[in-house]
Design an enzyme around this catalytic site. Structure first.
Site, short mmCIF file in Angstrom:
data_model
loop_
_atom_site.label_atom_id
_atom_site.label_comp_id
_atom_site.label_asym_id
_atom_site.label_seq_id
_atom_site.Cartn_x
_atom_site.Cartn_y
_atom_site.Cartn_z
N ASP A 1 0.84 -1.21 0.00
CA ASP A 1 0.00 0.00 0.00
C ASP A 1 0.88 1.26 0.00
O ASP A 1 0.37 2.38 -0.07
CB ASP A 1 -1.03 0.00 1.14
CG ASP A 1 -0.40 -0.14 2.51
OD1 ASP A 1 0.84 -0.26 2.61
OD2 ASP A 1 -1.16 -0.13 3.51
N LYS B 1 -1.20 -9.52 2.48
CA LYS B 1 -0.40 -9.13 3.65
C LYS B 1 -1.26 -8.19 4.50
O LYS B 1 -2.01 -7.38 3.96
CB LYS B 1 0.88 -8.42 3.22
CG LYS B 1 1.67 -7.83 4.41
CD LYS B 1 3.05 -7.40 4.01
CE LYS B 1 3.16 -5.99 3.47
NZ LYS B 1 2.70 -4.93 4.39
N GLU C 1 9.69 -4.77 9.95
CA GLU C 1 10.06 -3.44 9.45
C GLU C 1 10.64 -2.57 10.56
O GLU C 1 10.03 -2.40 11.63
CB GLU C 1 8.83 -2.75 8.82
CG GLU C 1 9.20 -1.36 8.28
CD GLU C 1 8.18 -0.76 7.34
OE1 GLU C 1 7.18 -1.42 7.02
OE2 GLU C 1 8.40 0.40 6.92
O1 KIV Z 1 3.54 -1.12 1.56
C1 KIV Z 1 4.70 -1.56 1.45
O2 KIV Z 1 5.41 -1.30 0.47
C2 KIV Z 1 5.22 -2.39 2.52
C3 KIV Z 1 6.71 -2.56 2.59
C4 KIV Z 1 7.26 -1.43 3.39
C5 KIV Z 1 7.09 -3.86 3.15
O3 KIV Z 1 4.48 -2.85 3.34
#
Ligand code: KIV
Length: 261
Positions: free
Chosen positions: A44, A113, A183
């Site tokens: 996102d 995710k 993260e």
């Molecule tokens: O949204 C995204 O790009 C992510 C990365 C920081 C892992 O969640």
């Protein structure tokens, strides 16, 4: 070879690092896939890199479906995972099932995710996994909580915070997540989590001992306005694109392009 979830677990066992990057459209996805990236995340973060938002909060499920469809069209080999955006899954496991189901049915991505851990997200992950939806977890700095965390600062610095992140990661594994993004946490904590879990950890700002690494591709390509402290640019495409556009503009103004022939 087409990458499947099982492959990621095997790579963890073999200590073969997993290469992951984000993508938000068809050409970027095609380039990453051709270059041999193992896992492509439609994050996102597309809110910032493709839509001009300040953070990920305004991104909608419709945005994610639209961009994930484009990415999937460009991918032949990599495993594609799509982020569930803010408030598309936190209300209830039923809401999460509806949103994740749409992602799998309408885009061709193989997994979703989501951010967060114990107890609410562990329960949600368990429900999704029960109906056959693969889930990647995300703990540490969770950008959808940017205001609650007072910005994008490193997490897991105090013993209590480190303990909570550790417990969240274990709860997500027990709930059936197939991998976890770590993260912006201390490298030592990421190494301890990685050692404890049987599923792969993918780090971003979490040191070298995770089972894999992910970066936001706009950061890697030098297309971002601001680079997080843990990111690395491997090329400056902003400069290259500006130079190309200036060259084109000059040639048009001087009637050098197109040539008469
Ligand atoms: O949204 C995204 O790009 C992510 C990365 C920081 C892992 O969640």
């Amino acid at each position: 070879m087409v990458i499947r979830i099982r492959q990621l677990i095997e790579w963890k066992q073999e200590k073969r690092p997993i290469v992951a990057l984000t993508a938000w459209d068809y050409p970027i996805a095609q380039l990453l896939d051709r270059a041999g990236v193992d896992l492509i995340l439609v994050g996102d973060s597309l809110g910032m890199v493709a839509l001009g938002y300040k953070n990920t909060l305004p991104v909608t499920l419709e945005d994610m479906l639209h961009h994930t469809q484009a990415v999937v069209r460009g991918v032949k080999r990599a495993l594609v995972v799509s982020d569930l955006p803010f408030l598309s899954y936190q209300e209830s496991p039923q809401q999460a099932m509806h949103s994740a189901g749409r992602v799998l049915k309408e885009t061709g991505a193989q997994a979703v995710k989501l951010e967060g851990g114990y107890p609410a997200m562990a329960e949600t992950v368990a429900q999704l996994v029960k109906v056959g939806i693969p889930v990647m977890g995300h703990v540490g700095l969770t950008p959808q909580s940017v205001y609650q965390l007072s910005g994008n600062r490193q997490q897991g610095n105090s013993p209590e915070s480190a303990e909570r992140i550790f417990a969240d990661a274990i709860a997500l594994e027990q709930a059936g997540a197939f991998a976890i993004i770590l993260e912006h946490i201390p490298a030592k904590l990421a190494a301890q989590i990685t050692q404890k879990l049987a599923i792969p950890t993918i780090g971003i700002g979490a040191g070298p001992d995770c089972d894999g690494q992910v970066l936001i591709t706009a950061d890697l390509l030098g297309l971002s306005e601001r680079l997080p402290p843990f990111a690395k640019s491997y090329v400056n495409l902003q400069e290259a694109i500006e130079r190309a556009v200036q060259d084109y503009s000059r040639e048009v103004r001087e009637r050098l392009f197109p040539e008469a022939e």
